[in-house]
Design an enzyme around this catalytic site. Structure first.
Site, PDB file in Angstrom:
ATOM      1  N   ASP A  32       0.848  -1.185   0.000  1.00 42.11           N
ATOM      2  CA  ASP A  32       0.000   0.000   0.000  1.00 42.11           C
ATOM      3  C   ASP A  32       0.888   1.241   0.000  1.00 42.11           C
ATOM      4  O   ASP A  32       1.662   1.456   0.938  1.00 42.11           O
ATOM      5  CB  ASP A  32      -0.882  -0.052   1.254  1.00 42.11           C
ATOM      6  N   ILE A  33       0.754   2.067  -1.021  1.00 38.95           N
ATOM      7  CA  ILE A  33       1.610   3.252  -1.131  1.00 38.95           C
ATOM      8  C   ILE A  33       1.382   4.236   0.018  1.00 38.95           C
ATOM      9  O   ILE A  33       2.291   4.964   0.394  1.00 38.95           O
ATOM     10  CB  ILE A  33       1.430   3.928  -2.509  1.00 38.95           C
TER      11      ILE A  33
ATOM     12  N   ASN B  60      -5.861  13.016 -10.686  1.00 36.65           N
ATOM     13  CA  ASN B  60      -6.542  13.498 -11.888  1.00 36.65           C
ATOM     14  C   ASN B  60      -6.295  14.999 -11.963  1.00 36.65           C
ATOM     15  O   ASN B  60      -5.793  15.603 -11.015  1.00 36.65           O
ATOM     16  CB  ASN B  60      -8.033  13.124 -11.892  1.00 36.65           C
TER      17      ASN B  60
ATOM     18  N   GLY C 147      -8.931   4.897  -6.824  1.00 36.28           N
ATOM     19  CA  GLY C 147      -7.621   4.241  -6.852  1.00 36.28           C
ATOM     20  C   GLY C 147      -6.627   4.840  -5.882  1.00 36.28           C
ATOM     21  O   GLY C 147      -6.950   5.165  -4.734  1.00 36.28           O
TER      22      GLY C 147
ATOM     23  N   ASP D 115      -5.235   7.767  -5.942  1.00 31.66           N
ATOM     24  CA  ASP D 115      -5.607   9.146  -5.608  1.00 31.66           C
ATOM     25  C   ASP D 115      -6.559   9.183  -4.413  1.00 31.66           C
ATOM     26  O   ASP D 115      -6.336   9.904  -3.439  1.00 31.66           O
ATOM     27  CB  ASP D 115      -6.252   9.789  -6.848  1.00 31.66           C
TER      28      ASP D 115
ATOM     29  N   SER E 236      -1.099   5.540 -14.367  1.00 31.71           N
ATOM     30  CA  SER E 236      -1.983   5.347 -15.536  1.00 31.71           C
ATOM     31  C   SER E 236      -2.412   3.908 -15.794  1.00 31.71           C
ATOM     32  O   SER E 236      -3.189   3.662 -16.707  1.00 31.71           O
ATOM     33  CB  SER E 236      -1.385   5.931 -16.824  1.00 31.71           C
TER      34      SER E 236
ATOM     35  N   GLY F  81      -4.220   1.919 -13.931  1.00 33.26           N
ATOM     36  CA  GLY F  81      -5.502   1.556 -13.322  1.00 33.26           C
ATOM     37  C   GLY F  81      -6.649   1.971 -14.222  1.00 33.26           C
ATOM     38  O   GLY F  81      -6.749   1.526 -15.364  1.00 33.26           O
TER      39      GLY F  81
ATOM     40  N   TYR G 118      -7.077   4.488 -15.930  1.00 30.98           N
ATOM     41  CA  TYR G 118      -6.686   5.151 -17.177  1.00 30.98           C
ATOM     42  C   TYR G 118      -6.295   4.148 -18.259  1.00 30.98           C
ATOM     43  O   TYR G 118      -5.981   4.522 -19.374  1.00 30.98           O
ATOM     44  CB  TYR G 118      -5.566   6.159 -16.937  1.00 30.98           C
TER      45      TYR G 118
END
Length: 169
Positions: free
Chosen positions: A10-11, A24, A32, A34, A122, A124, A126
């Site tokens: 997990d980031i 975004n 996600g 974000d 990008s 996920g 995107y």
């Protein structure tokens, strides 16, 4: 040259100087990575993003660019927000994706960050294919002229980790 490290996890739990957010263009949170960063980091991150929108980026952060805020309640010092491109089979947008990594490292250098954690930008919602996204991320990180000592790719799934590991070899 920075050390490249892969972590499955997990980031939002990474104890690094800076965490990169796959944001975004509104900078106001989303899904996600974000959404996770905004939820765990708390209202301080959103407040800083609103300030950026009111001042430097009234039309939103352009794709391929990066900007930093405080990290709120995250164990990092800063969040570097970057807007990845939406994947297109008809148009080559790989330069924009590479720019996300380069610009994030440029901002990290301006902050004096020595350790930076990246998601797979990008790949996920995107829609960027994981294999190509991993290749671009690793190539761009390896070629970057940066004072960052450790670039950590934090990958949520085993498939993503395995794909990045194949490109790191």
């Amino acid at each position: 040259m920075a050390e490249l490290v892969l972590v499955r996890g997990d980031i939002t739990e990474q104890e690094v100087d800076a965490v990169v957010n796959a944001a975004n263009s509104t900078l106001l949170g989303g899904g996600g990575v974000d959404g996770a960063i905004h939820r765990k980091g708390g209202p301080e991150i959103l407040a800083a993003c609103r300030e950026l929108r009111a001042t430097e980026y009234p039309d939103g952060l352009p794709t391929g660019k990066a900007v930093a805020t405080s990290a709120g309640k995250l164990p990092a010092r800063w969040v570097i927000h970057t807007v990845g491109p939406v994947y297109s089979a008809r148009e080559d947008r790989s330069a924009l994706l590479a720019s996300c990594y380069r610009e994030s490292l440029r901002v990290a250098d301006e902050l004096g960050a020595r350790t930076v954690a990246f998601p797979a930008v990008s790949t996920g919602v995107y829609g960027w294919p994981m294999d190509d996204g991993a290749r671009l991320a690793i190539e761009t990180a390896r070629a970057a002229d940066t004072a960052v000592e450790q670039i950590r790719f934090v990958l949520f799934s085993a498939d993503a980790y395995d794909t990045f590991a194949a490109h790191l070899r």
